[in-house]
Enzyme design. Structure first.
Site, PDB file in Angstrom:
ATOM      1  N   HIS A 100      49.642  78.507  76.721  1.00  0.00           N
ATOM      2  CA  HIS A 100      50.929  79.165  76.972  1.00  0.00           C
ATOM      3  C   HIS A 100      51.374  79.137  78.431  1.00  0.00           C
ATOM      4  CE1 HIS A 100      48.276  82.436  78.228  1.00  0.00           C
ATOM      5  NE2 HIS A 100      49.313  82.980  78.841  1.00  0.00           N
ATOM      6  N   LEU A 134      53.704  73.545  80.816  1.00  0.00           N
ATOM      7  CA  LEU A 134      55.115  73.172  80.686  1.00  0.00           C
ATOM      8  C   LEU A 134      55.618  73.454  79.263  1.00  0.00           C
ATOM      9  CD1 LEU A 134      57.688  71.528  81.672  1.00  0.00           C
ATOM     10  CD2 LEU A 134      56.480  69.481  80.900  1.00  0.00           C
ATOM     11  N   GLY A 164      53.821  75.009  76.512  1.00  0.00           N
ATOM     12  CA  GLY A 164      53.469  76.322  75.975  1.00  0.00           C
ATOM     13  C   GLY A 164      54.356  77.437  76.507  1.00  0.00           C
ATOM     14  N   SER A 208      51.832  63.368  71.943  1.00  0.00           N
ATOM     15  CA  SER A 208      52.566  62.735  73.030  1.00  0.00           C
ATOM     16  C   SER A 208      52.967  61.337  72.579  1.00  0.00           C
ATOM     17  CB  SER A 208      51.653  62.659  74.246  1.00  0.00           C
ATOM     18  OG  SER A 208      51.904  61.502  75.000  1.00  0.00           O
ATOM     19  N   CYS A 240      52.473  58.684  73.959  1.00  0.00           N
ATOM     20  CA  CYS A 240      51.506  57.649  74.343  1.00  0.00           C
ATOM     21  C   CYS A 240      50.547  57.292  73.192  1.00  0.00           C
ATOM     22  CB  CYS A 240      50.697  58.078  75.561  1.00  0.00           C
ATOM     23  SG  CYS A 240      49.468  59.320  75.180  1.00  0.00           S
ATOM     24  N   TYR A 244      43.150  59.520  76.291  1.00  0.00           N
ATOM     25  CA  TYR A 244      44.009  60.650  75.904  1.00  0.00           C
ATOM     26  C   TYR A 244      44.683  60.353  74.561  1.00  0.00           C
ATOM     27  CZ  TYR A 244      47.898  63.989  76.238  1.00  0.00           C
ATOM     28  OH  TYR A 244      48.806  64.985  75.983  1.00  0.00           O
ATOM     29  N   LYS A 302      44.607  62.355  70.884  1.00  0.00           N
ATOM     30  CA  LYS A 302      45.824  62.859  70.230  1.00  0.00           C
ATOM     31  C   LYS A 302      45.992  62.277  68.827  1.00  0.00           C
ATOM     32  CE  LYS A 302      47.322  65.830  73.123  1.00  0.00           C
ATOM     33  NZ  LYS A 302      47.474  67.232  72.708  1.00  0.00           N
ATOM     34  N   THR A 306      58.774  63.193  73.252  1.00  0.00           N
ATOM     35  CA  THR A 306      59.001  62.152  74.253  1.00  0.00           C
ATOM     36  C   THR A 306      58.696  62.712  75.641  1.00  0.00           C
ATOM     37  OG1 THR A 306      60.618  60.534  75.036  1.00  0.00           O
ATOM     38  CG2 THR A 306      61.467  62.736  74.523  1.00  0.00           C
ATOM     39  N   LEU A 340      58.907  64.868  78.713  1.00  0.00           N
ATOM     40  CA  LEU A 340      59.452  66.216  78.856  1.00  0.00           C
ATOM     41  C   LEU A 340      59.637  66.584  80.316  1.00  0.00           C
ATOM     42  CD1 LEU A 340      57.035  67.828  76.267  1.00  0.00           C
ATOM     43  CD2 LEU A 340      59.468  67.362  75.882  1.00  0.00           C
ATOM     44  N   HIS A 374      54.891  63.156  87.146  1.00  0.00           N
ATOM     45  CA  HIS A 374      55.641  62.112  86.458  1.00  0.00           C
ATOM     46  C   HIS A 374      56.933  61.797  87.205  1.00  0.00           C
ATOM     47  CE1 HIS A 374      53.077  63.513  82.954  1.00  0.00           C
ATOM     48  NE2 HIS A 374      52.808  62.240  83.080  1.00  0.00           N
ATOM     49  N   ARG A 389      60.892  64.540  95.998  1.00  0.00           N
ATOM     50  CA  ARG A 389      61.135  63.626  97.125  1.00  0.00           C
ATOM     51  C   ARG A 389      62.560  63.774  97.669  1.00  0.00           C
ATOM     52  NH1 ARG A 389      59.262  57.840  95.717  1.00  0.00           N
ATOM     53  NH2 ARG A 389      59.865  57.524  97.890  1.00  0.00           N
ATOM     54  N   TRP A 432      60.136  53.187  94.034  1.00  0.00           N
ATOM     55  CA  TRP A 432      59.458  51.978  93.545  1.00  0.00           C
ATOM     56  C   TRP A 432      60.243  51.284  92.447  1.00  0.00           C
ATOM     57  CZ3 TRP A 432      53.449  51.933  92.981  1.00  0.00           C
ATOM     58  CH2 TRP A 432      52.861  52.188  94.239  1.00  0.00           C
ATOM     59  N   ARG A 480      64.259  54.936  80.130  1.00  0.00           N
ATOM     60  CA  ARG A 480      63.391  56.045  79.725  1.00  0.00           C
ATOM     61  C   ARG A 480      64.198  57.125  79.010  1.00  0.00           C
ATOM     62  NH1 ARG A 480      60.359  52.718  80.615  1.00  0.00           N
ATOM     63  NH2 ARG A 480      58.466  52.660  81.898  1.00  0.00           N
TER      64      ARG A 480
END
Length: 324
Positions: free
Chosen positions: A26, A29, A31, A122, A124, A151, A155, A179, A181, A194, A202, A217, A224
């Site tokens: 909880h 991000l 929870g 996720s 991924c 990971y 999952k 997707t 978040l 991320h 930045r 970069w 995305r």
């Protein structure tokens, strides 16, 4: 797996605001957004435990928690997460800790009488070269992205575990795959965050310093998809109420932006006045990564928060909560 039991389970979640709901993870991000949503809807009996109070990797601790608390509904948002560098450096942690958390929580939730569980994964989990947009049935059709396969395998095991408990016990365990978040409580760490929070930090620091330019970069061409975490929380409540199927469900915004468009938007929201410079000698990453969320849309759910509004909200949170 009679449909009647599924119907009553679904109805009781939305109607019984005193139902005991355990949100695992909880403080993260995801929870924290789910807790905000449930509280806003008037759910008054949330069971929450910090990592210090309950270590989900310890089977005996998890069992005694469920034996004592007996939550009726469980949302499993706890996970060990990190970027490419962390995944490459600590592969054992990423597979072992995530397998331990989800195995302990899913099994104990079933054994101690929870009516329904939602497991969050996720994007991924999908093969590196999955078709775009990525449908649910792309799962296990090809090799994973090597940088986060530890990971991803954990999952995928969580999805399969929910399916197995449904098949063997007729238990109402479902899975949602969000997707990319973003939102309040995101990780704004300078090195291992991320792309969206990294850009926000930045541009903010450049603005504060009065820098003339920010170098990003790549070429800015990759596409995305982003979903505000409050929209995900809304989808979680929707799925707890409306969905009791075997297959996992993609949860996305269905909208793509180029990294360039994203950077321009973040720059505008932050109010950075300098130049945005692209270093095209640096890698771009995957050209496109979009989830096919048609299944969820077909069930009747669509996101409500635009990227611009979501970024404004996130930047406001950043200014109030991240140490400058």
């Amino acid at each position: 797996m009679g449909s009647a039991t599924n119907e009553t389970t679904s109805d009781s979640f939305i109607s019984d605001k005193s139902a005991k709901i355990f949100v695992a993870g909880h403080r993260g991000l995801v929870g924290s957004a789910i807790v905000r949503k449930l509280q806003a809807l008037g759910y008054s009996n949330l069971v929450l435990r910090t990592h210090a109070a309950l270590d989900l990797t310890r089977q005996t601790d998890v069992e005694s928690f469920f034996a004592t608390e007996k939550p009726q509904f469980v949302v499993l948002a706890a996970a060990k997460v990190g970027g490419i560098h962390a995944n490459n450096t600590y592969p054992a942690d990423f597979i072992a800790i995530n397998l331990q958390i989800q195995t302990n929580v899913i099994d104990s939730a079933y054994r101690y009488g929870a009516k329904k569980l939602l497991f969050l994964g996720s994007s991924c989990i999908y093969p590196k070269f999955a078709p775009q947009p990525i449908p649910e049935d792309a799962l296990l059709t090809g090799p994973l992205e090597p940088t986060n396969e530890w990971y991803a395998v954990a999952k995928i095991a969580g999805i399969k575990m929910c399916q197995a408990y449904r098949i063997q016990y007729g238990w109402d365990a479902i899975s949602g795959m969000p997707t990319n978040l973003y939102g309040p409580y995101d990780n704004f760490h300078p090195e291992n965050s991320h792309v969206l929070p990294a850009l926000m930090r930045r541009f903010h620091e450049a603005k504060v310093k009065g820098a003339k330019e920010v170098v990003v970069w790549g070429t800015g061409s990759p596409l995305r998809e982003f979903l505000h975490v409050d929209d995900l929380a809304d989808a979680v409540v929707f799925l707890m109420n409306k969905y009791s199927g075997l297959e996992h469900v993609n949860v996305g915004s269905g909208k793509e932006v180029t990294i360039k468009e994203l950077a321009e938007l973040v720059k505008e929201v932050v109010g950075f006045e300098g130049e945005l410079v692209w270093d095209s000698t640096k890698p771009d990453g995957t050209p496109r990564k979009l989830m096919d969320s048609a299944k969820l849309a077909g069930l009747g759910w669509t996101p409500k928060i635009s990227l611009k509004d979501g970024l404004v909200d996130t930047y406001k949170w950043y200014l109030e909560n991240v140490k400058q």
